[in-house]
Write a protein that holds these residues in place. Structure first.
Motif, mmCIF file in Angstrom:
data_model
loop_
_atom_site.group_PDB
_atom_site.id
_atom_site.type_symbol
_atom_site.label_atom_id
_atom_site.label_comp_id
_atom_site.label_asym_id
_atom_site.label_seq_id
_atom_site.Cartn_x
_atom_site.Cartn_y
_atom_site.Cartn_z
ATOM 1 N N UNK A 1 10.973 13.690 9.538
ATOM 2 C CA UNK A 1 10.755 15.076 9.105
ATOM 3 C C UNK A 1 10.843 15.312 7.604
ATOM 4 N N UNK A 2 11.559 14.484 6.850
ATOM 5 C CA UNK A 2 11.736 14.770 5.427
ATOM 6 C C UNK A 2 10.591 14.188 4.611
ATOM 7 N N UNK A 3 10.323 14.716 3.412
ATOM 8 C CA UNK A 3 9.255 14.157 2.577
ATOM 9 C C UNK A 3 9.461 12.664 2.346
ATOM 10 N N UNK A 4 8.412 11.879 2.575
ATOM 11 C CA UNK A 4 8.525 10.437 2.454
ATOM 12 C C UNK A 4 7.146 9.868 2.142
ATOM 13 N N UNK A 5 7.123 8.809 1.357
ATOM 14 C CA UNK A 5 5.844 8.167 1.054
ATOM 15 C C UNK A 5 5.432 7.263 2.207
ATOM 16 N N UNK B 1 2.167 7.792 -2.281
ATOM 17 C CA UNK B 1 1.376 8.778 -1.542
ATOM 18 C C UNK B 1 2.157 9.405 -0.390
ATOM 19 N N UNK B 2 1.984 10.697 -0.216
ATOM 20 C CA UNK B 2 2.660 11.445 0.842
ATOM 21 C C UNK B 2 2.157 10.991 2.216
ATOM 22 N N UNK B 3 3.074 10.585 3.075
ATOM 23 C CA UNK B 3 2.699 10.040 4.386
ATOM 24 C C UNK B 3 1.904 11.034 5.214
ATOM 25 N N UNK B 4 2.309 12.286 5.201
ATOM 26 C CA UNK B 4 1.647 13.280 6.051
ATOM 27 C C UNK B 4 0.250 13.624 5.559
ATOM 28 N N UNK C 1 -5.854 9.882 -6.803
ATOM 29 C CA UNK C 1 -5.187 10.826 -5.902
ATOM 30 C C UNK C 1 -4.106 11.681 -6.529
ATOM 31 N N UNK C 2 -3.843 12.725 -5.806
ATOM 32 C CA UNK C 2 -2.891 13.753 -6.188
ATOM 33 C C UNK C 2 -1.822 13.881 -5.125
ATOM 34 N N UNK C 3 -1.975 13.176 -4.007
ATOM 35 C CA UNK C 3 -1.143 13.394 -2.824
ATOM 36 C C UNK C 3 0.153 12.606 -2.899
ATOM 37 N N UNK C 4 0.935 12.845 -3.957
ATOM 38 C CA UNK C 4 2.213 12.170 -4.087
ATOM 39 C C UNK C 4 3.213 12.749 -3.086
ATOM 40 N N UNK C 5 4.343 12.052 -2.936
ATOM 41 C CA UNK C 5 5.339 12.443 -1.937
ATOM 42 C C UNK C 5 5.715 13.917 -2.081
#
Length: 489
Positions: A163-167, A200-203, A438-442
């Motif tokens: 659930x928490x922000x993670x790469x 990169x943000x996993x979600x 990309x811009x989709x960091x964690x």
């Protein structure tokens, strides 16, 4: 006559509500179409001389080829639906089944790593295997790597992982270990997203993956559930003749419907209408007065969108995505009958740091698409090599195009295992996409949620594009249509 033309005709109703779209990439054109279909008078302002953004065409050795996106994901039907509505349904096609290969240099105890090409494991999402013990997975990461990856099947899913922000990189490394991350996930993510998965943000890059992992108590089983629910057949589709036909058909329909298409028109500022007037005011460079609109859609890249809306959403500055480096696509059309056998499938993805190769990926276009093989003819092949990762730095891609061409010839030789020379090249071209990385960091998903919540406080305003919807035509088209397809007010 297509849907927008049927709905609006060539002379829009001057009493109808007016909409302005800023940005003429795929998101902007799709937004304009949806607004036109719902009775708006629409104008699209595009700063560059061309519409379509990442989807375009160029001619190389007499062949009209895609200069950007050459396929679309079929995880949803958004692109196929749009193509069908535009009269391109019979042109939808699937690639050959050869699949992509990996090019990497596995670590070998006491020996210098040697680069090698291997077929991609069959059941994976972004390289994450659904079965860590499968033979094609072991062939890439070795027995020890497979054993470590299989530990995921018995490992509890932590709250941070779920659930928490993670790469994506941190998630894969924690669940399946370094070998899966280095030799399966990193080459694919670097090829698709031009970045290290640890940034990169996993979600964002793998929507639904963490939810599936939590539901099935394992990353591997989560991947398996996503694969099982995906449409049968290839994961991607294309259009006979190239994806650039989508832009051509969109623009033609919009013109037929009376939509104003304004290339070379940069929007300098936007603001909410003052006083009792509802709506928006848009200042286009070179125009003496501001344009008035009931609805405003911003369809520019993220940094430009946040900057344009600075007076409307002053707190959004903290949510502004960074501007990335550029990428270069080098297309080689070669006369080389040895490639008729497609020795490395439909292309290869390259692990960062693999010795002897600078490219991040190679697409063997004539091995991937039958229509292209038919147009090129036997013995003639279209190869496209991609250059530029976020980790490479801004100066990693040579500015000199002949130097880049020579690099591509050498890289293609190494990747395909067939010696190519300049004499084999019958045509070549370089296409550059600036600030494309990309811009989709964690934490990107949370920033997107916060930005869209701020936009929702302003009736008549919408912001669309890949920086919000996620990478790829499937994500952009689906998101844009859902956010702009409403009835005229």
């Amino acid at each position: 006559m297509t849907q927008a033309a049927q709905a609006s005709g060539s002379t829009p109703d001057t009493a109808a509500p007016r909409a302005i779209v800023v940005g003429g990439g795929i998101a902007g054109l799709v937004a304009a179409r949806e607004l036109s279909l719902t009775g708006h008078r629409v104008d699209v302002y595009e700063a560059s001389a061309h519409f379509g953004g990442c989807v375009g065409s160029h001619e190389v050795a007499g062949l009209i080829l895609d200069a950007g996106a050459e396929s679309f994901a079929v995880r949803n039907t958004a692109v196929a639906d749009l193509a069908t509505e535009l009269g391109l349904g019979e042109s939808i096609t699937s690639p050959h089944a050869g699949g992509s290969w990996l090019y990497h240099a596995p670590a070998a105890a006491g020996r210098k790593p040697v680069a090698r090409a291997q077929a991609m494991p069959a059941t994976a999402v972004l390289g994450i295997p659904a079965d860590p013990r499968a033979e094609d997975v072991k062939a890439v990461i070795g027995t020890a790597g497979s054993v470590r990856a299989a530990a995921d099947l018995a490992m509890p899913v932590t709250r941070r992982q779920a659930t928490e922000p993670i790469s994506l990189g941190e998630l894969v490394q924690a669940r399946m270990g370094q070998a899966v991350l280095d030799h399966l996930v990193t080459p694919i993510v670097a090829g698709v997203h031009s970045a290290d998965p640890s940034t990169l943000d996993a979600d964002t890059v793998a929507p639904g993956l963490r939810a599936a992992m939590a539901a099935h108590h394992s990353l591997a089983r989560g991947v398996a559930s996503l694969k099982a629910s995906a449409p049968a057949g290839s994961a991607v589709g294309g259009l006979t003749g190239g994806m650039h036909r989508l832009v051509t058909a969109l623009a033609a329909e919009l013109e037929d419907a009376g939509v104003g298409l304004h290339p070379g028109s940069r929007v300098a500022s936007v603001e909410a209408a003052a006083g009792d007037d509802d709506g928006w005011q848009v200042l286009v460079e070179g125009h003496a007065s501001r344009e008035q609109a009931d609805r405003l859609v911003i369809a520019t890249p993220g940094p430009a969108a946040v900057d344009l809306l600075a007076s409307v959403l002053p707190d959004a500055a903290a949510l502004r995505p960074s501007t990335g480096h550029g990428i270069a696509l080098v297309t080689l059309v070669v006369d080389q009958p040895e490639l008729d056998e497609a020795p490395r499938g439909t292309g290869l993805l390259v692990a960062p740091g693999t010795p002897g190769v600078t490219a991040k990926a190679l697409t063997h276009g004539t091995a991937k698409w039958q229509w292209l093989a038919d147009e090129a003819g036997p013995g003639t092949h279209v190869l496209r090599l991609s250059y530029g990762r976020l980790s490479d730095g801004p100066d990693a891609v040579p500015a000199d195009e002949p130097t880049l061409r020579d690099m591509a010839i050498a890289d293609a030789s190494a990747l395909l295992g067939i010696a190519l020379t300049e004499a084999d090249v019958v045509g070549w071209d370089v296409v550059r996409h600036d600030a494309a990385l990309p811009f989709a960091t964690t934490g990107h998903r949370d920033r997107v949620t916060a930005f869209r919540a701020a936009v929702a406080h302003h009736p008549g305003l919408e912001v669309v594009g890949a920086w919000l919807a996620g990478t790829g035509l499937a994500s952009v088209v689906a998101d844009t249509r859902s956010r702009t397809a409403i009835t005229a007010s």
